[in-house]
Every structure is written in C-alpha cells, then in structure tokens.
Design an enzyme around this catalytic site. Structure first.
Site, mmCIF file in Angstrom:
data_model
loop_
_atom_site.group_PDB
_atom_site.id
_atom_site.type_symbol
_atom_site.label_atom_id
_atom_site.label_comp_id
_atom_site.label_asym_id
_atom_site.label_seq_id
_atom_site.Cartn_x
_atom_site.Cartn_y
_atom_site.Cartn_z
ATOM 1 N N LYS A 101 0.681 -1.177 0.092
ATOM 2 C CA LYS A 101 -0.101 -0.004 -0.059
ATOM 3 C C LYS A 101 0.791 1.246 0.101
ATOM 4 O O LYS A 101 0.519 2.279 -0.391
ATOM 5 C CB LYS A 101 -0.753 -0.105 1.254
HETATM 6 N N1 GLU Z 1 -7.101 -3.490 7.398
HETATM 7 C C1 GLU Z 1 -6.656 -4.821 6.626
HETATM 8 C C2 GLU Z 1 -5.735 -4.426 5.447
HETATM 9 O O1 GLU Z 1 -5.762 -3.253 4.735
HETATM 10 C C3 GLU Z 1 -7.744 -5.575 6.145
HETATM 11 C C4 GLU Z 1 -8.595 -6.166 7.252
HETATM 12 C C5 GLU Z 1 -9.513 -7.089 6.958
HETATM 13 O O2 GLU Z 1 -10.350 -7.149 5.903
HETATM 14 O O3 GLU Z 1 -9.822 -7.871 7.822
HETATM 15 O O4 GLU Z 1 -5.129 -5.066 5.052
#
Ligand code: GLU
Length: 308
Positions: free
Chosen positions: A237
């Site tokens: 990201k």
């Molecule tokens: N916040 C997590 C991420 O961006 C995803 C969490 C989830 O979907 O359980 O990788």
C-alpha cells in the site's frame, strides 16, 4: 455463563471493505474493494466501509480521505456511514476486559528477544520477565486447531498453537492489535460475509478462535487473490507509484474484473461507469475467482489482448 452483549440481528448479507490508511488505494486494494462490493451487491446485501486506523506509525496523513474519495470515484459507495477504528477503543476495551476476566487472556512481560528462540511465537512466558508496559495475549492451548470453509480456498485448517501461539490483543506500546479490533468490529457491525485479500487467510483461524472466546457469531469467509508486482512481490500500500487513478476508473475496474477471473466479454466494451458496474454485478461468478496470486504484468498483457 458470563453475560453476552446484545448483537444486532444479522441481515442475510452484509459485507465490508476495511482498508488501513497506509497510502493511496493501489490496485490490490481496489481488487478487494471491488470484489467485496460485487459479492454484496450480487447477494442484494449491504456493503460497509471501515477505516482501520489503529496503527498510527504505519499511517499516512490524508490517506484515509484519499482512499474514500477514490472508492467514490469508482462508484463504490458504502450503504452506511464510514466507521473509524480509532474511535472505537471502548468496544475493544470491553472485549479485552471480558477475556481477562474469564482467564482467556493474560498479561505478557516477554520481550521480542525472549521470543526469538521460538521464532517470535509465544507459548509460555519467560520466568521473571517484567516490563512496565506488558502486552495482552490470548491464551492458545496446545493442539488448538481451527477450520473453516473458504469461498475460494475450500477447507482451511490451522494448528493455531503451533503456527501463531498465544497472540497479541493489545501491544506493549499500547495500540489495539488488528486481530482483536477486526473481530469486535465485524460482530458489532453485523458483518455476515468477509471478503478480503488472501494475505489474511492465515489470520482467519486466530479470528475464529477469538470469536469463539467472545461468544460472537462466525461470518462466512472468502479470500480474493493477491496481486503481485512485476518482481513477484505483493503490492504494498505504500508504493505510491501503483496508486489507481481516480480520474480514470474504467481501465482499473476492467483489470480488477480480469484479476477476479471473470470473463472480459461479460462487460460491455464502451460502457460508462454505472452501466459497467451494473453489468459486473449481474455477471460476477464467484466460482471463477482464482486461488493463485495474479501478476500485474499478466493483467497488462490481458488488456492488450482485450483491445486487439
Ligand atoms: N485492514 C486490513 C488491510 O488493509 C484488512 C483487514 C480485513 O479485511 O480483515 O489489509
């Protein structure tokens, strides 16, 4: 029996997208947003967005807002107000207190160095270790196995004690751990269907164990393929270069559609955003979603072929 909190009645289908605001939305997270949105819409269900902003050192100022604007530019609109984990600490504290009261969680004074010999996996505390800021961990008994049926990967089983050990619920430096926050929020928001990236496949058994410990309902799970960059690495990201272009949603949506294993000809070739999304909802076939990671280079080649 400890008193259980009241949960909202579960609708037939409620999905969610839960980005961490660590950078702009990149192609891998678009694939997860689009895939979870499509499956919720196909089921006639709701789709929620939750910003997972509980790890400030990893976050980038303004990223959450930019991610939400990008989703909107792609026509992916949540059905309820967006929630932020940074404002939900009271819920996590309540869950943690219940686990501590029930003897299911414990204070841990071990340092990273203490755990080095076991590859970072905690099985029992090092005698005599003491720190002013202990972590809180879930106790995972020897031989604890969890299994579930994933919508893409089929039966998944994990020996949680061996592969994860006693895992962290609140870190020594204070922040809530992802595993606790995600389980509490998915239940509190009445999520029935978790559709997310396959990088979280090995977190799911820990989350099932936590749901069991807290007496929470178990959602259905479907893990979408990871997207790899030209060098075979997972898209990060924080790689700004790979941010999707909010000004041109159609090429990225078409590429995400192919990455989901769907037939390119199912989408009209010259459609605007709304008809393209409507066609995608009508045509999405979960049985075609691949297990294996997809490479961004192969998607570009696919685009060249579509255009031919
Ligand atoms: N916040 C997590 C991420 O961006 C995803 C969490 C989830 O979907 O359980 O990788």
């Amino acid at each position: 029996m400890p008193a259980q909190p009241a949960h909202p009645p579960r609708p037939p289908y409620r999905g969610r997208f839960a980005p961490s605001p660590t950078g702009p939305l990149h192609f891998g997270s678009l694939l997860v947003a689009f895939g979870s949105w499509l499956l919720a819409r196909r089921a006639g269900g709701e789709w929620l967005v939750r910003v997972e902003d509980i790890d400030p050192p990893r976050e980038v100022a303004g990223a959450a807002g930019a991610q939400l604007r990008t989703l909107s530019a792609f026509g992916l609109h949540p059905d309820r107000p967006v929630e932020h984990q940074s404002r939900r600490g009271a819920l996590y504290a309540e869950a943690l207190a219940r686990l501590l009261d029930g003897g299911l969680a414990f204070e841990c004074h071990c340092s990273r160095t203490d755990l080095a010999a076991s590859g970072g996996i905690h099985r029992r505390c090092v005698p005599g270790a003491r720190r002013t800021d202990p972590a809180i961990r879930l106790r995972v008994g020897d031989g604890t196995r969890m299994a579930f049926d994933d919508g893409v990967h089929g039966r998944v089983t994990q020996d949680v004690a061996r592969e994860a050990g006693d895992f962290v619920l609140r870190r020594a430096d204070g922040p809530w751990a992802y595993q606790l926050a995600v389980v509490v929020d998915d239940a509190a928001q009445g999520i029935t269907d978790i559709v997310r990236g396959a990088d979280l496949l090995d977190s799911t058994p820990r989350q099932l164990l936590l749901q069991q410990a807290l007496g929470l309902p178990r959602p259905r799970y479907l893990h979408l393929p990871l997207v790899l960059d030209g060098d075979g690495r997972k898209l990060s990201k924080s790689l700004h270069a790979l941010a999707v272009d909010a000004g041109h949603p159609l090429p990225a949506l078409r590429a995400a559609w192919r990455a989901l294993g769907q037939a390119p000809h199912a989408l009209p070739s010259h459609a605007a955003l709304a008809p393209l999304l409507a066609a995608a909802v009508a045509a999405i076939d979960p049985a075609r979603i691949p297990q294996a990671p997809v490479s961004i280079a192969a998607l570009h080649n696919g685009a060249a072929m579509d255009d031919a």
